[in-house]
Design an enzyme around this catalytic site. Structure first.
Site, PDB file in Angstrom:
ATOM      1  N   GLY A 146     -15.462   0.436  14.035  1.00  0.00           N
ATOM      2  CA  GLY A 146     -16.437  -0.660  13.955  1.00  0.00           C
ATOM      3  C   GLY A 146     -15.992  -1.897  14.716  1.00  0.00           C
ATOM      4  NE  ARG A 183      -8.267   5.079  19.807  1.00  0.00           N
ATOM      5  CZ  ARG A 183      -7.174   4.530  19.307  1.00  0.00           C
ATOM      6  NH1 ARG A 183      -6.646   3.496  19.879  1.00  0.00           N
ATOM      7  NH2 ARG A 183      -6.608   5.031  18.227  1.00  0.00           N
ATOM      8  CD  GLU A 237      -8.590  -2.241   3.392  1.00  0.00           C
ATOM      9  OE1 GLU A 237      -8.967  -1.481   2.500  1.00  0.00           O
ATOM     10  OE2 GLU A 237      -8.191  -1.832   4.498  1.00  0.00           O
ATOM     11  NE  ARG A 274     -11.586  11.728   3.182  1.00  0.00           N
ATOM     12  CZ  ARG A 274     -11.218  10.448   3.066  1.00  0.00           C
ATOM     13  NH1 ARG A 274     -12.091   9.486   3.323  1.00  0.00           N
ATOM     14  NH2 ARG A 274     -10.007  10.139   2.680  1.00  0.00           N
ATOM     15  CG  HIS A 290     -13.336   1.914   2.621  1.00  0.00           C
ATOM     16  ND1 HIS A 290     -14.135   2.714   3.390  1.00  0.00           N
ATOM     17  CD2 HIS A 290     -12.064   2.238   2.940  1.00  0.00           C
ATOM     18  CE1 HIS A 290     -13.381   3.504   4.141  1.00  0.00           C
ATOM     19  NE2 HIS A 290     -12.109   3.240   3.879  1.00  0.00           N
ATOM     20  CG  ASP A 313      -8.163   8.739  17.756  1.00  0.00           C
ATOM     21  OD1 ASP A 313      -7.308   8.139  17.099  1.00  0.00           O
ATOM     22  OD2 ASP A 313      -8.805   8.212  18.700  1.00  0.00           O
ATOM     23  NE  ARG A 355      -6.314   0.704  -0.308  1.00  0.00           N
ATOM     24  CZ  ARG A 355      -6.723   1.178   0.852  1.00  0.00           C
ATOM     25  NH1 ARG A 355      -5.958   1.113   1.909  1.00  0.00           N
ATOM     26  NH2 ARG A 355      -7.914   1.701   0.960  1.00  0.00           N
ATOM     27  N   GLY A 385     -13.610   3.784  10.071  1.00  0.00           N
ATOM     28  CA  GLY A 385     -12.250   4.072  10.524  1.00  0.00           C
ATOM     29  C   GLY A 385     -12.042   5.564  10.436  1.00  0.00           C
ATOM     30  CG  ASN A 386      -8.423   7.770  11.020  1.00  0.00           C
ATOM     31  OD1 ASN A 386      -8.904   8.313  12.013  1.00  0.00           O
ATOM     32  ND2 ASN A 386      -7.248   7.159  11.042  1.00  0.00           N
ATOM     33  CG  ASN A 428      -1.936   1.041   1.245  1.00  0.00           C
ATOM     34  OD1 ASN A 428      -1.930   1.913   0.380  1.00  0.00           O
ATOM     35  ND2 ASN A 428      -2.830   0.991   2.216  1.00  0.00           N
TER      36      ASN A 428
HETATM   37  P1  ADP Z   1      -7.913   4.140   8.843  1.00  0.00           P
HETATM   38  O1  ADP Z   1      -9.135   4.563   8.116  1.00  0.00           O
HETATM   39  O2  ADP Z   1      -6.860   5.208   8.924  1.00  0.00           O
HETATM   40  O3  ADP Z   1      -7.384   2.772   8.437  1.00  0.00           O
HETATM   41  P2  ADP Z   1      -8.629   2.756  11.304  1.00  0.00           P
HETATM   42  O4  ADP Z   1      -9.482   1.731  10.659  1.00  0.00           O
HETATM   43  O5  ADP Z   1      -7.337   2.339  11.895  1.00  0.00           O
HETATM   44  O6  ADP Z   1      -8.392   4.008  10.363  1.00  0.00           O
HETATM   45  O7  ADP Z   1      -9.520   3.445  12.456  1.00  0.00           O
HETATM   46  C1  ADP Z   1      -9.054   4.508  13.220  1.00  0.00           C
HETATM   47  C2  ADP Z   1     -10.181   4.929  14.150  1.00  0.00           C
HETATM   48  O8  ADP Z   1     -10.501   3.820  15.003  1.00  0.00           O
HETATM   49  C3  ADP Z   1      -9.807   6.110  15.047  1.00  0.00           C
HETATM   50  O9  ADP Z   1     -10.860   7.056  15.063  1.00  0.00           O
HETATM   51  C4  ADP Z   1      -9.680   5.453  16.406  1.00  0.00           C
HETATM   52  O10 ADP Z   1     -10.012   6.326  17.464  1.00  0.00           O
HETATM   53  C5  ADP Z   1     -10.691   4.323  16.317  1.00  0.00           C
HETATM   54  N1  ADP Z   1     -10.421   3.299  17.326  1.00  0.00           N
HETATM   55  C6  ADP Z   1      -9.386   2.446  17.392  1.00  0.00           C
HETATM   56  N2  ADP Z   1      -9.464   1.694  18.516  1.00  0.00           N
HETATM   57  C7  ADP Z   1     -10.589   2.088  19.178  1.00  0.00           C
HETATM   58  C8  ADP Z   1     -11.229   1.706  20.390  1.00  0.00           C
HETATM   59  N3  ADP Z   1     -10.731   0.764  21.188  1.00  0.00           N
HETATM   60  N4  ADP Z   1     -12.371   2.338  20.734  1.00  0.00           N
HETATM   61  C9  ADP Z   1     -12.890   3.304  19.946  1.00  0.00           C
HETATM   62  N5  ADP Z   1     -12.340   3.707  18.782  1.00  0.00           N
HETATM   63  C10 ADP Z   1     -11.197   3.117  18.397  1.00  0.00           C
END
Ligand code: ADP
Length: 404
Positions: free
Chosen positions: A332, A284, A381, A240, A179, A282, A90, A209-210, A9
């Site tokens: 998720g 969290r 992925e 976004r 995705h 983020d 990718r 995710g992000n 990637n």
């Molecule tokens: P990307 O789209 O960059 O691949 P990820 O799939 O890694 O992103 O997801 C990142 C998101 O997942 C962030 O917003 C992060 O806060 C959230 N995240 C990761 N672990 C947890 C958790 N234990 N509880 C809540 N959110 C989480």
């Protein structure tokens, strides 16, 4: 017989990779090269319980890949470059040309280059990754795996925007969706875990995710998805906005004298969870701030869930029902709170979750008597990319070997 396959990637200043032993899918090592082009680039390599890190100047992607291959040999992960039998890359945008992953050839490379018009930030750097690997491993077959390909099954009502027709006909402005590799992997895994053929299921997959996108999958085919012409559309994300009234843009451009680039930055980098909460992109961090009593952080979490619920609702209408709802991606897979907020008050659809199972991220979290299955499935992925390399490149070479 097992095959060592690399999944790549490539980003503008980074390169993520995994080396997998296929077809078993065992992870042999993974790593990341960051800050390519800078004097203090960082290389991280992890294999089983070992981890190596190095800060060193890395001039460009070619040097990054050279260093990576040297490290794989010096740490004993492979004995020679000949051990690598295939490379999967990718690629962000396959436009309408690529409905599946494809073996890299001069023709497919030229088409990916042409499609850079649709993904100017991503396709050129993905191409660079493909070219560098091809120069360093000229005899190893490579496969391009497109984020858009899985969604090429959408029908016109799902992908045409109600704009003057020429914007589609001349510029290719339509919903492409992204995705796709994740949605395909997760829905396939869901069917395996349920022991039901995917062709018999109506699924909504939430990759959160992000970047976040929702996908409606009927009979194994993507029939709708929330990202569109770009990954900016659909649900609210880390930075976004997702869908907004489009006329906000010309209004802001006039009022603040913003250029198209500045508007893009506003929508892509300053909005979403970050824009509403003012705390962080983020999830969290936003959860923590909401728990500490920050009302905008709490609002950001509610908005996040509401926009996903609205999308799921519209997909249930389109598919005429729902058999399974799946959560994947960092949020998720890990946030019981996000899943509970998205699934609340849906008993009337036969959808309810068991909070104890939800809290422990169980694979199936639906309540005992619920009709709709609710699943938490970790996306992978890279494994999907490696599977496509096996399916497309190695199957071909084996055929050649037999007929030769
Ligand atoms: P990307 O789209 O960059 O691949 P990820 O799939 O890694 O992103 O997801 C990142 C998101 O997942 C962030 O917003 C992060 O806060 C959230 N995240 C990761 N672990 C947890 C958790 N234990 N509880 C809540 N959110 C989480």
């Amino acid at each position: 017989m097992s095959h060592k396959i690399m999944a790549i990637n490539a980003g503008s200043s980074s390169l993520k990779f995994q080396l997998l032993d296929m077809p078993q899918g065992d992870l042999l090592c993974q790593g990341l090269i960051e800050r390519i082009g800078l004097p203090d680039a960082r290389i991280t390599l992890k294999a089983q319980d070992q981890k190596w890190q190095q800060t060193t100047p890395v001039a460009d992607h070619r040097e990054a890949v050279t260093l990576l291959l040297e490290m794989l040999i010096s740490h004993g992960i492979i004995t020679s470059l000949q051990d690598i039998e295939g490379v999967g890359h990718r690629v962000a945008h396959g436009g309408e040309s690529f409905k599946d992953s494809v073996r890299v050839t001069d023709e497919s490379l030229a088409e990916i280059e042409r499609l850079a018009e649709l993904a100017p930030l991503h396709n050129p750097v993905n191409l660079l990754g493909i070219n560098v690997f091809h120069q360093l491993l000229p005899d190893v077959p490579s496969v391009a795996v497109f984020d858009t390909a899985f969604h090429q099954t959408l029908e016109e009502p799902a992908y045409i925007y109600p704009l003057p027709w020429r914007y589609y006909a001349e510029f290719g402005i339509r919903r492409y969706g992204f995705h796709g590799t994740s949605h395909k992997y997760v829905s396939t895994t869901l069917a395996e875990r349920l022991g039901v053929p995917l062709s018999a299921l109506r699924v909504v997959c939430c990759h959160l995710g992000n970047g976040s996108s929702i996908c409606a999958i009927k009979g194994g085919k993507s029939v709708n998805t929330s990202m569109g012409f770009t990954p900016q559309s659909g649900v609210m994300m880390g930075t976004r906005s997702g869908d907004i009234d489009p006329s906000i843009l010309p209004w802001v451009a006039q009022r603040e004298g913003k250029t198209p680039q500045q508007l893009n930055h506003l929508l892509n980098n300053e909005s979403g969870l970050l824009g509403v909460s003012g705390v962080s992109h983020d999830y969290r961090d936003v959860e923590q701030a909401a728990d500490a009593g920050n009302p905008r952080a709490a609002l950001a979490l509610s908005l996040f869930a509401e926009r996903i619920r609205a999308t799921i609702g519209s997909y249930i209408m389109q598919m005429g029902g729902l058999d399974a709802l799946v959560f994947t991606g960092g949020i998720g897979e890990n946030s019981a709170r996000a899943r509970a907020a998205i699934c609340q008050n849906l008993h009337f659809l036969g959808l309810a979750i068991d909070e104890e199972k939800n809290q422990r991220n169980a694979t199936f979290i639906q309540a005992e008597n619920a009709i709709v299955k609710v699943a938490v499935i970790n996306t992978n992925e890279e494994l999907m990319i490696a599977q496509d390399v096996m399916r497309i490149a190695l199957a071909e070479s084996e055929t050649f070997a037999v007929s030769a």
